[in-house]
Design a protein around this motif. Structure first.
Motif, PDB file in Angstrom:
ATOM      1  N   ILE B 319      26.414 -13.901  -9.074  1.00 48.27           N
ATOM      2  CA  ILE B 319      25.854 -14.852  -8.107  1.00 48.27           C
ATOM      3  C   ILE B 319      26.810 -15.037  -6.925  1.00 48.27           C
ATOM      4  O   ILE B 319      26.393 -15.113  -5.775  1.00 48.27           O
ATOM      5  CB  ILE B 319      25.551 -16.195  -8.787  1.00 48.27           C
ATOM      6  N   LEU B 320      28.100 -15.054  -7.228  1.00 44.70           N
ATOM      7  CA  LEU B 320      29.089 -15.162  -6.160  1.00 44.70           C
ATOM      8  C   LEU B 320      28.934 -13.990  -5.189  1.00 44.70           C
ATOM      9  O   LEU B 320      28.966 -14.162  -3.971  1.00 44.70           O
ATOM     10  CB  LEU B 320      30.494 -15.159  -6.756  1.00 44.70           C
ATOM     11  N   GLY B 321      28.750 -12.797  -5.753  1.00 42.84           N
ATOM     12  CA  GLY B 321      28.597 -11.604  -4.922  1.00 42.84           C
ATOM     13  C   GLY B 321      27.414 -11.743  -3.982  1.00 42.84           C
ATOM     14  O   GLY B 321      27.518 -11.446  -2.796  1.00 42.84           O
ATOM     15  N   ARG B 322      26.303 -12.244  -4.514  1.00 45.81           N
ATOM     16  CA  ARG B 322      25.118 -12.440  -3.677  1.00 45.81           C
ATOM     17  C   ARG B 322      25.402 -13.428  -2.567  1.00 45.81           C
ATOM     18  O   ARG B 322      25.018 -13.246  -1.421  1.00 45.81           O
ATOM     19  CB  ARG B 322      23.975 -12.994  -4.523  1.00 45.81           C
ATOM     20  N   GLN B 323      26.096 -14.528  -2.933  1.00 47.56           N
ATOM     21  CA  GLN B 323      26.391 -15.558  -1.944  1.00 47.56           C
ATOM     22  C   GLN B 323      27.241 -14.989  -0.813  1.00 47.56           C
ATOM     23  O   GLN B 323      26.950 -15.171   0.365  1.00 47.56           O
ATOM     24  CB  GLN B 323      27.111 -16.719  -2.628  1.00 47.56           C
ATOM     25  N   ARG B 324      28.301 -14.253  -1.179  1.00 46.04           N
ATOM     26  CA  ARG B 324      29.202 -13.728  -0.145  1.00 46.04           C
ATOM     27  C   ARG B 324      28.523 -12.650   0.688  1.00 46.04           C
ATOM     28  O   ARG B 324      28.740 -12.539   1.898  1.00 46.04           O
ATOM     29  CB  ARG B 324      30.479 -13.169  -0.788  1.00 46.04           C
ATOM     30  N   GLU B 435      44.745 -14.985  -7.363  1.00 50.44           N
ATOM     31  CA  GLU B 435      43.616 -14.697  -6.485  1.00 50.44           C
ATOM     32  C   GLU B 435      43.620 -13.296  -5.865  1.00 50.44           C
ATOM     33  O   GLU B 435      42.623 -12.593  -5.937  1.00 50.44           O
ATOM     34  CB  GLU B 435      43.531 -15.756  -5.384  1.00 50.44           C
ATOM     35  N   PRO B 436      44.730 -12.867  -5.264  1.00 50.72           N
ATOM     36  CA  PRO B 436      44.681 -11.575  -4.583  1.00 50.72           C
ATOM     37  C   PRO B 436      44.391 -10.398  -5.510  1.00 50.72           C
ATOM     38  O   PRO B 436      43.900  -9.365  -5.059  1.00 50.72           O
ATOM     39  CB  PRO B 436      46.075 -11.422  -3.963  1.00 50.72           C
ATOM     40  N   PHE B 437      44.671 -10.565  -6.798  1.00 51.13           N
ATOM     41  CA  PHE B 437      44.475  -9.427  -7.702  1.00 51.13           C
ATOM     42  C   PHE B 437      43.070  -9.386  -8.279  1.00 51.13           C
ATOM     43  O   PHE B 437      42.491  -8.332  -8.447  1.00 51.13           O
ATOM     44  CB  PHE B 437      45.492  -9.482  -8.848  1.00 51.13           C
ATOM     45  N   ILE B 438      42.536 -10.570  -8.617  1.00 54.13           N
ATOM     46  CA  ILE B 438      41.266 -10.585  -9.336  1.00 54.13           C
ATOM     47  C   ILE B 438      40.105 -10.923  -8.419  1.00 54.13           C
ATOM     48  O   ILE B 438      39.067 -10.290  -8.447  1.00 54.13           O
ATOM     49  CB  ILE B 438      41.318 -11.623 -10.481  1.00 54.13           C
ATOM     50  N   PHE B 439      40.306 -11.922  -7.594  1.00 53.12           N
ATOM     51  CA  PHE B 439      39.181 -12.493  -6.863  1.00 53.12           C
ATOM     52  C   PHE B 439      38.994 -11.843  -5.496  1.00 53.12           C
ATOM     53  O   PHE B 439      37.896 -11.461  -5.109  1.00 53.12           O
ATOM     54  CB  PHE B 439      39.449 -13.995  -6.710  1.00 53.12           C
ATOM     55  N   VAL B 444      36.020  -9.065  -0.859  1.00 56.06           N
ATOM     56  CA  VAL B 444      35.994  -8.039   0.183  1.00 56.06           C
ATOM     57  C   VAL B 444      34.860  -7.060  -0.079  1.00 56.06           C
ATOM     58  O   VAL B 444      34.093  -6.708   0.823  1.00 56.06           O
ATOM     59  CB  VAL B 444      37.341  -7.295   0.229  1.00 56.06           C
ATOM     60  N   TRP B 445      34.745  -6.676  -1.308  1.00 53.38           N
ATOM     61  CA  TRP B 445      33.691  -5.722  -1.660  1.00 53.38           C
ATOM     62  C   TRP B 445      32.310  -6.311  -1.365  1.00 53.38           C
ATOM     63  O   TRP B 445      31.440  -5.636  -0.816  1.00 53.38           O
ATOM     64  CB  TRP B 445      33.848  -5.331  -3.142  1.00 53.38           C
ATOM     65  N   SER B 446      32.125  -7.589  -1.694  1.00 50.94           N
ATOM     66  CA  SER B 446      30.835  -8.234  -1.410  1.00 50.94           C
ATOM     67  C   SER B 446      30.557  -8.245   0.085  1.00 50.94           C
ATOM     68  O   SER B 446      29.421  -8.038   0.512  1.00 50.94           O
ATOM     69  CB  SER B 446      30.818  -9.671  -1.918  1.00 50.94           C
ATOM     70  N   ALA B 447      31.599  -8.486   0.871  1.00 48.82           N
ATOM     71  CA  ALA B 447      31.415  -8.503   2.319  1.00 48.82           C
ATOM     72  C   ALA B 447      31.012  -7.115   2.808  1.00 48.82           C
ATOM     73  O   ALA B 447      30.135  -6.968   3.663  1.00 48.82           O
ATOM     74  CB  ALA B 447      32.696  -8.977   3.001  1.00 48.82           C
ATOM     75  N   VAL B 448      31.664  -6.098   2.247  1.00 55.78           N
ATOM     76  CA  VAL B 448      31.315  -4.735   2.643  1.00 55.78           C
ATOM     77  C   VAL B 448      29.870  -4.441   2.265  1.00 55.78           C
ATOM     78  O   VAL B 448      29.098  -3.881   3.057  1.00 55.78           O
ATOM     79  CB  VAL B 448      32.270  -3.722   1.970  1.00 55.78           C
ATOM     80  N   ARG B 449      29.502  -4.879   1.056  1.00 54.37           N
ATOM     81  CA  ARG B 449      28.111  -4.682   0.641  1.00 54.37           C
ATOM     82  C   ARG B 449      27.163  -5.394   1.595  1.00 54.37           C
ATOM     83  O   ARG B 449      26.082  -4.901   1.897  1.00 54.37           O
ATOM     84  CB  ARG B 449      27.911  -5.238  -0.777  1.00 54.37           C
TER      85      ARG B 449
END
Lengths: 120, 475, 376
Positions: B319-324, B435-439, B444-449
């Motif tokens: 859901i986070l991915g969709r939101q971003r 955060e920088p390692f997991i989140f 960034v990937w969601s933004a690229v998507r």
């Protein structure tokens, strides 16, 4: 005679309770709207004094609830900082028996309680 | 010098400059926000907001709450809206053609009856089916609008048309508001004489794991799950540092759709919410600002840092991915619609600072970062990597990021300090470290998507499934 | 906004030429030191704050009991016996020695007088002096930063320290907006309408917020005097004019009718709007003609206000004017005009039915709506 006082500001609540106990009443104090509604049902007070701006339920809602229930003969005094005409009118429309605006004098409150207690 | 060498050199310097400017921006934001925050906190220390509730002369407001399939919580949420401490207000619930039983529940709980109600369609919208009021005088502030489904922007536009007051407050119906929220949110409209205040934005805080009872936050806790917890940190950074600095510059571009107030007249003149974008909240603010700049009317977008509005944050990567993804598309669409302002001096701060910042550091940053990652993999595989330099730069960037987060936590502790336990604060720091390692890579990937999806013209809303607060009570 | 960090791996490779890794490490070390400092500070701060907030809570609890007892005292004997109580004595002793506890109690006392009047308030103010707390407030008024000054002004005025009014009055034209606001509110709180004399010399604009605060304070005073209103209505500071119009509105100052009417020609729109609101309260039939005359030149929002006034006070004289507005291109104005017709004209419903297409929106709905409105 049992009076329920609903008011979220502790000093105010304590003062009102102290003043009314001085007059020989039994006082139940509650600090928010939900508790007020619960205690009104449970304790069957003979008179209710309520603030308007409280957590959970506004005093107006409490007035409406009481006056639409089996306890409609219980006098309700609204004690609020809101002095706007529309609010006062609304309170009386919902069935409030008296309306006192803050800043208020505890002595005056005691007199008004006495007057309502006679009719109750 | 051959052209290849020139290209590499050129690229090196561009990227170097970009990184330096970005880091400087962060440093600037951090420092610049301090003064504004301090001023606000000091002002609040002696301001009696209750006058906003007890005065006869406060401006009338219309609260717009769009609802789509919120049946699980709608009764409770509307109740808490009606209990907000503000006198001159109407609460307009906009049922956006929900497919569940929201409408029936509202009808029953609030004893609604259909009323004839004339309004002007300043903004074109999907048709309104019916307008209801309560037959119980206790709920006379309530107005419920049943309309055909048209999305959030469309529902809000209906609300703008129907509202009878000059100030609109748009909120998500599933948010939990503090009872004095309106007193604080509306006050900025009363504080300017020379400029017109066209909007006020509030803070959104994360309610996951908080104790909620009857639509009220009893005790604030740091979310126990990792994903909402990182978002808590993100929100603290964004609201306490970022927006504070932007508001000081009078360059704020984004007001959360979940909690903001608008000048109705300007919102209508600017054309209302755009239902063709998924980022309607940002787009409206940008358009209203643009309108004011073009008309040359002095104006201000104010910002209130008090934590007044609480919402549930996505707790799963899906859901986070969709939101971003949606946020990214919203940002790009807004930037594209208003590209005329890019480094255009006739738009002042808006054109020269806000817009370029969003373009370079909100839109481009994830792309550059992603490209960088691809390059990194390629170099690593080809064995071209200078590892000592890699690690030096890595720890540098990590330490800077961590410093920024720790600074944000410091500001939170010094100001509103919602998290009472010492353990929670250190937990937040640990989160900042992880955060920088997991989140972060996921974001960034969601933004690229989002970029990819936009190129493919996908316009779905990315539905947020909510669990509802009632089900998550903690006893 | 998604603040995150750019892990710039391209940078990484390319920057090799620009930056020396050792330099980078040095900067990193510097960051790490700051981080350690900030973390330690947070830790220290949290420990200190926990202690303070626990202490504040316990003090508040004690004080609220003490203050409520103080508030219900009715006679001097009761007050004296209140002072003699061991609890009160303990509290006053503590107040003498510790600034923190003085600050807490002043806040509580201030809260109490905000909510109570009469004897209760008098007792609270008496105790404030008795415990010599005004000394603290005065010191802060003198030496504090702006927010401390503003707070001190609130304390002195809230707790009725009329003897320091000149010290407060000095700040009514302070360059800092917030100090100025508090000082103005304070003089009105202490002296009522008399305190408004600062309006004669006010050079800064009065914000809407300031106006609300002043009107609220005035509403708590019963001895009214409107001696300056005529003057303020003609002030060159248009926000002062606005405020004066609000006074006319709230206190129905019919004597100001002609000056208020001339405000309808004021260049600033907020002034004209407030003049209309004021005229609603001091209505005189002579105004209808002026309203109709000014209508065409006004913006839509003022036009709607005019129609709303005619809804209350319209006569058959305005019938032609109102009917003409039914054809206006803006629906909001049409509707406001129809409403005015409905409420003021004889046989309004058939009058409207003749003029409009009753089977199209908005008229089909509006006629039903108006009928329901009147019934309520």
């Amino acid at each position: 005679m049992k009076i329920l006082v609903a008011e979220d500001e502790p000093i105010m609540l304590k003062t009102i309770a102290l003043r009314l106990r001085k007059d020989g009443y039994d006082v139940i104090t509650v600090a928010d709207g939900r508790e007020a509604i619960e205690q009104i049902e449970e304790q069957n007070p003979d008179l209710i004094i309520t603030d308007i701006m409280m957590p959970y339920s506004s005093g107006l809602e409490i007035v409406g609830k009481v006056k639409a229930s089996g306890q409609r003969n219980v006098p309700v005094i609204v004690l609020s900082a809101m002095g706007q005409e529309n609010v006062v009118v609304e309170a009386f429309n919902l069935g409030a028996d008296d309306y006192i605006t803050k800043p208020f004098s505890p002595n005056e409150l005691s007199m008004r309680v006495k007057r309502l207690a006679k009719t109750a | 010098m051959n052209w290849q060498q020139f290209l590499v050199d050129f690229l090196t310097w561009v990227i170097f400059l970009y990184s330096i400017v970005l880091l400087l921006c962060y440093i600037f934001i951090a420092f610049y926000s301090i003064g504004e925050t301090r001023k606000y906190i000091r002002k609040s220390s002696f301001t009696d907001y209750s006058i906003m509730a007890v005065s006869e002369h406060t401006p009338s407001i219309s609260i717009l709450a769009p609802a789509y399939n919120e049946g699980a919580t709608i009764i409770e949420n509307v109740r808490s809206l009606l209990n907000i401490h503000y006198n001159n207000m109407e609460v307009i619930v906009l049922n956006d053609g929900s497919k569940d039983d929201s409408m029936q529940k509202l009808m029953d709980a609030y004893q609604l009856v259909e009323v004839p109600y004339v309004f002007t369609a300043h903004i074109a919208t999907k048709p309104v089916r019916a307008i209801y009021r309560s037959s119980n005088p206790v709920y006379k502030k309530l107005l419920v609008v049943d309309k055909q489904n048209g999305g959030k922007a469309d529902a809000l536009n209906v609300g703008i048309n129907i509202a009878s007051n000059d100030i609109l407050v748009c909120i998500d119906v599933d948010c939990i508001l503090e009872q004095d929220a309106m007193q604080k949110l509306i006050k900025p409209f009363l504080e300017e004489k020379e400029k017109r205040v066209i909007a006020t934005g509030g803070v959104v805080r994360i309610a996951n794991s908080c104790e909620v009872k009857d639509g009220k936050i009893i005790r604030v806790h740091l979310p126990e799950e990792f994903i909402p917890r990182v978002q808590t940190l993100e929100y603290i950074r964004a609201f306490l540092l970022g927006r504070m600095a932007w508001s000081r510059l009078n360059g704020l571009l984004l007001i959360s759709g979940a909690f903001g107030a608008f000048d109705r007249e300007i919102a209508i003149k600017a054309g209302g919410y755009d239902h063709n974008t998924v980022g309607e909240d940002m787009e409206l603010v940008v358009r209203m600002r643009r309108y004011m700049e073009e008309k040359k009317i002095p104006y201000k977008v104010a910002y209130i840092p008090d934590p007044l509005c609480w919402t549930e944050a996505p707790a799963s990567f899906k859901i986070l991915g969709r939101q971003r993804n949606r946020w990214t598309r919203g940002t790009i669409e807004t930037l594209k619609l208003h590209r005329k302002m890019f480094f255009n001096p006739s738009y002042g701060v808006l054109g020269m600072i806000s817009y370029p910042y969003w373009f370079f550091f909100e839109f481009l940053a994830p792309l550059i970062e992603f490209a960088g990652f691809v390059a990194f993999v390629v170099f690593a595989v080809l064995g071209l990597m200078d590892w000592s330099f890699f690690f030096a730069l890595l720890v540098f960037i990590l330490s800077f990021g961590f410093l920024y987060s720790v600074f944000a936590i410091l500001m939170e502790v010094l100001t509103y300090n919602q998290y009472r336990k010492r353990k929670e604060i250190f937990n937040l720091m640990l989160t900042a470290f992880l955060e920088p390692f997991i989140f972060h890579p996921f974001v960034v990937w969601s933004a690229v998507r989002g970029n990819i999806d936009l190129l493919r013209k996908k316009k779905s809303w990315g539905e947020m499934t909510r669990q509802g607060f009632a089900g998550k009570k903690k006893n | 906004m998604q603040p995150g960090l750019v892990f710039n791996y391209i940078t990484l490779y390319l920057l090799d030429a620009v930056v020396d890794p050792l330099q980078l490490l040095a900067v990193t070390l510097f960051f790490v030191c700051i981080i350690a400092g900030v973390v330690l500070f947070i830790l220290f701060y949290l420990i200190r704050r926990t202690g303070r907030s626990m202490r504040r809570r316990s003090l508040r609890e004690q004080y609220s009991n003490c203050i409520s007892e103080l508030a219900v005292c009715e006679t001097d004997e009761e007050l004296q016996s209140f002072l003699q109580q061991p609890d009160t004595q303990r509290i006053t002793r503590l107040l003498e020695h510790e600034a923190f506890s003085r600050r807490v109690i002043i806040t509580e006392l201030l809260k109490t007088v905000k909510n109570m009047s009469g004897n209760a308030a008098t007792n609270v103010c008496w105790f404030y002096e008795q415990a010599n707390l005004q000394h603290d407030s005065l010191l802060r008024l003198q030496n504090g930063a702006w927010h401390v000054k503003a707070r001190a002004i609130q304390e002195l005025s809230g707790l009725r320290q009329n003897k320091y009014i000149t010290k407060i009055y000095r700040h009514t034209n302070n360059a800092n907006e917030l100090v100025r606001n508090e000082a103005r509110t304070a003089v009105v709180k202490l002296t009522g309408f008399e305190g408004l004399r600062f309006l004669d010399v006010a050079t800064y604009p009065l914000t809407e917020w300031q106006q609300l605060c002043l009107l609220y304070e005035l509403s708590l005073h019963s001895n009214r005097s409107f001696e300056g209103v005529q003057r303020w209505l003609q002030s060159s500071n248009s926000s002062v004019t606005e405020f004066a119009l609000r006074l006319v509105e709230v206190y129905h100052l019919h004597a100001c009718f002609s000056t208020v009417t001339s405000c309808l020609k004021h260049a600033a729109k907020p002034v004209r709007k407030k003049a209309l609101a004021a005229l609603k309260e001091i209505y005189d039939p002579a105004i209808n003609e002026i309203l109709v005359a000014m209508f065409p030149a006004e913006d839509a929002d003022v036009q709607i206000l005019i129609l709303q006034m005619l809804k209350e006070f319209g006569t058959e004289e305005e019938q032609a004017f109102l009917l003409q507005q039914l054809l206006h291109e803006q629906q909001e104005i049409k509707v406001a005009a129809a409403r005015a017709v409905y409420y003021t004209q004889p046989d309004a419903e058939s009058l409207l039915r003749q003029r409009v297409q009753t089977d199209t929106y908005p008229w089909n709905v509006l006629l039903v709506q108006l009928k329901q409105e009147v019934l309520l």
